[in-house]
Design a protein around this motif. Structure first.
Motif, PDB file in Angstrom:
ATOM      1  N   THR A   1      28.116  22.292 -22.187  1.00  0.00           N
ATOM      2  CA  THR A   1      28.898  22.853 -22.899  1.00  0.00           C
ATOM      3  C   THR A   1      28.885  22.248 -24.321  1.00  0.00           C
ATOM      4  O   THR A   1      29.279  23.104 -25.127  1.00  0.00           O
ATOM      5  CB  THR A   1      30.574  21.987 -22.622  1.00  0.00           C
ATOM      6  N   GLU A   2      28.209  21.430 -24.555  1.00  0.00           N
ATOM      7  CA  GLU A   2      27.610  21.055 -26.014  1.00  0.00           C
ATOM      8  C   GLU A   2      26.098  20.524 -25.985  1.00  0.00           C
ATOM      9  O   GLU A   2      25.704  19.925 -25.006  1.00  0.00           O
ATOM     10  CB  GLU A   2      28.415  19.655 -26.502  1.00  0.00           C
ATOM     11  N   SER A   3      25.397  21.164 -26.881  1.00  0.00           N
ATOM     12  CA  SER A   3      23.736  20.811 -26.759  1.00  0.00           C
ATOM     13  C   SER A   3      23.379  20.959 -28.299  1.00  0.00           C
ATOM     14  O   SER A   3      23.848  21.670 -29.190  1.00  0.00           O
ATOM     15  CB  SER A   3      23.194  21.902 -26.043  1.00  0.00           C
TER      16      SER A   3
ATOM     17  N   GLY B   1      22.157  17.648 -24.249  1.00  0.00           N
ATOM     18  CA  GLY B   1      23.317  18.320 -23.975  1.00  0.00           C
ATOM     19  C   GLY B   1      24.341  17.354 -22.967  1.00  0.00           C
ATOM     20  O   GLY B   1      24.101  16.286 -22.647  1.00  0.00           O
ATOM     21  N   TRP B   2      25.425  18.076 -22.873  1.00  0.00           N
ATOM     22  CA  TRP B   2      26.528  17.112 -22.061  1.00  0.00           C
ATOM     23  C   TRP B   2      26.847  18.259 -20.933  1.00  0.00           C
ATOM     24  O   TRP B   2      27.292  19.182 -21.372  1.00  0.00           O
ATOM     25  CB  TRP B   2      27.469  16.923 -22.896  1.00  0.00           C
ATOM     26  N   SER B   3      26.732  17.598 -19.628  1.00  0.00           N
ATOM     27  CA  SER B   3      27.225  18.510 -18.452  1.00  0.00           C
ATOM     28  C   SER B   3      28.211  17.652 -17.486  1.00  0.00           C
ATOM     29  O   SER B   3      27.730  16.263 -17.252  1.00  0.00           O
ATOM     30  CB  SER B   3      26.030  18.657 -17.559  1.00  0.00           C
TER      31      SER B   3
ATOM     32  N   ASN C   1      24.325  13.537 -21.689  1.00  0.00           N
ATOM     33  CA  ASN C   1      23.600  12.957 -20.187  1.00  0.00           C
ATOM     34  C   ASN C   1      22.462  13.855 -19.558  1.00  0.00           C
ATOM     35  O   ASN C   1      22.293  13.697 -18.524  1.00  0.00           O
ATOM     36  CB  ASN C   1      24.936  12.802 -19.359  1.00  0.00           C
ATOM     37  N   LEU C   2      22.017  14.729 -20.606  1.00  0.00           N
ATOM     38  CA  LEU C   2      20.828  15.458 -20.185  1.00  0.00           C
ATOM     39  C   LEU C   2      19.927  15.979 -21.258  1.00  0.00           C
ATOM     40  O   LEU C   2      20.413  16.296 -22.301  1.00  0.00           O
ATOM     41  CB  LEU C   2      21.679  17.022 -19.576  1.00  0.00           C
ATOM     42  N   GLU C   3      18.666  15.806 -21.063  1.00  0.00           N
ATOM     43  CA  GLU C   3      17.682  16.244 -21.934  1.00  0.00           C
ATOM     44  C   GLU C   3      16.345  17.209 -21.223  1.00  0.00           C
ATOM     45  O   GLU C   3      16.382  16.936 -20.153  1.00  0.00           O
ATOM     46  CB  GLU C   3      16.901  14.833 -22.530  1.00  0.00           C
TER      47      GLU C   3
ATOM     48  N   ALA D   1      15.556  15.527 -17.687  1.00  0.00           N
ATOM     49  CA  ALA D   1      15.944  14.212 -17.360  1.00  0.00           C
ATOM     50  C   ALA D   1      17.429  13.899 -17.721  1.00  0.00           C
ATOM     51  O   ALA D   1      17.878  14.595 -18.493  1.00  0.00           O
ATOM     52  CB  ALA D   1      15.290  13.036 -18.201  1.00  0.00           C
ATOM     53  N   SER D   2      17.983  13.011 -16.972  1.00  0.00           N
ATOM     54  CA  SER D   2      19.269  12.557 -16.992  1.00  0.00           C
ATOM     55  C   SER D   2      19.202  11.000 -16.897  1.00  0.00           C
ATOM     56  O   SER D   2      18.798  10.447 -15.971  1.00  0.00           O
ATOM     57  CB  SER D   2      20.337  13.227 -16.091  1.00  0.00           C
ATOM     58  N   PRO D   3      19.932  10.235 -17.862  1.00  0.00           N
ATOM     59  CA  PRO D   3      20.631  10.826 -19.078  1.00  0.00           C
ATOM     60  C   PRO D   3      19.842  11.073 -20.147  1.00  0.00           C
ATOM     61  O   PRO D   3      20.002  11.918 -21.195  1.00  0.00           O
ATOM     62  CB  PRO D   3      21.740   9.612 -19.300  1.00  0.00           C
TER      63      PRO D   3
END
Length: 251
Positions: A192-194, A207-209, A224-226, A243-245
């Motif tokens: 939703t956000e990146s 970003g955020w998932s 929590n995501l790259e 990767a996460s996070p």
């Protein structure tokens, strides 16, 4: 005295280089139900070449010699049912000690555990624990995360873990192509956000998932995501990672 200090600093540098995931002001735990990260990787469109699970934690502010570190390493080895490939590598000096244990889980997951303790000049001390695990396939990923979490929780408390998936794109990946791959991956994971940026040979987005557990705290927001790529001219290929996070610092 000076030679010992140099040796200590060089070993510390190498250790921290291996475990450079920027564990600063963040809390996370890898989501292991169905591991959506693998679903996201399908959007990349290249075979998954490597899986890496990485953890890093400060254990205490006490100095522990190799005998104490060895007991902790032996407990972790037992709980993981780790099949070691060689005797532990260890060293013990006046103000610096370490032990590194290498083995495998059912000969399908390579695991390296490192414990390190340093006593500072002012009398303070710090002891750290790091782990790297390399599952041989995506099918092994969820169970490996579970085993690591269970084993470390008993011996050192909750161990923050992160997962990186990587593969190779033949040749140079263009900036526009990389951006479209990132969008495909983030769409699959309902990001939703990146934010991020790309240059000629390198790019990185975070970003955020809501499908992925945990977070990495950044100034003003949590992610929590790259996703990142890096062109390697000597091999004429582009390394892609998800990767996460967060991604390891060396990438």
């Amino acid at each position: 005295m000076f030679k010992r200090f140099i040796r200590k600093m060089l070993f510390s540098f190498c250790f921290l280089f291996l475990f450079t995931m920027r564990y600063v002001d963040r809390t996370f735990s890898v989501a292991i139900t169905d591991l959506p990260l693998l679903v996201g990787w399908e959007g990349v469109g290249v075979p998954l070449a490597e899986i890496q699970i990485e953890g890093w934690k400060k254990l205490n502010t006490d100095f522990m010699d190799t005998q104490q570190l060895g007991k902790l390493a032996a407990n972790l080895e037992k709980r993981l049912k780790l099949k070691t490939v060689a005797p532990p590598v260890k060293g013990d000096e006046l103000d610096f000690s370490y032990i590194t244990l290498e083995g495998s889980l059912e000969e399908q997951v390579t695991v390296v555990i490192t414990l390190q303790s340093i006593r500072g000049d002012a009398g303070g001390a710090e002891t750290y624990c790091g782990v790297i695990a390399l599952p041989s396939s995506g099918e092994m990923l969820a169970e490996t995360v579970r085993r690591l979490e269970r084993a470390f929780a008993t011996e050192v408390g909750e161990m923050p873990l992160a997962v990186m998936l990587s593969g190779v794109w033949p040749g140079r990946l263009g900036t526009g192509e990389a951006y479209q791959l990132m969008k495909s991956v983030f769409h699959r994971l309902q990001v939703t956000e990146s934010s991020g940026a790309a240059e000629f040979e390198y790019g990185r987005w975070a970003g955020w998932s809501s499908l992925i557990g945990g977070k990495a705290q950044r100034p003003g927001r949590a992610t929590n995501l790259e996703f990142a790529y890096r062109y390697e001219a000597t091999a004429d290929q582009t390394r892609i990672a998800l990767a996460s996070p967060v991604l390891p610092g060396y990438f």
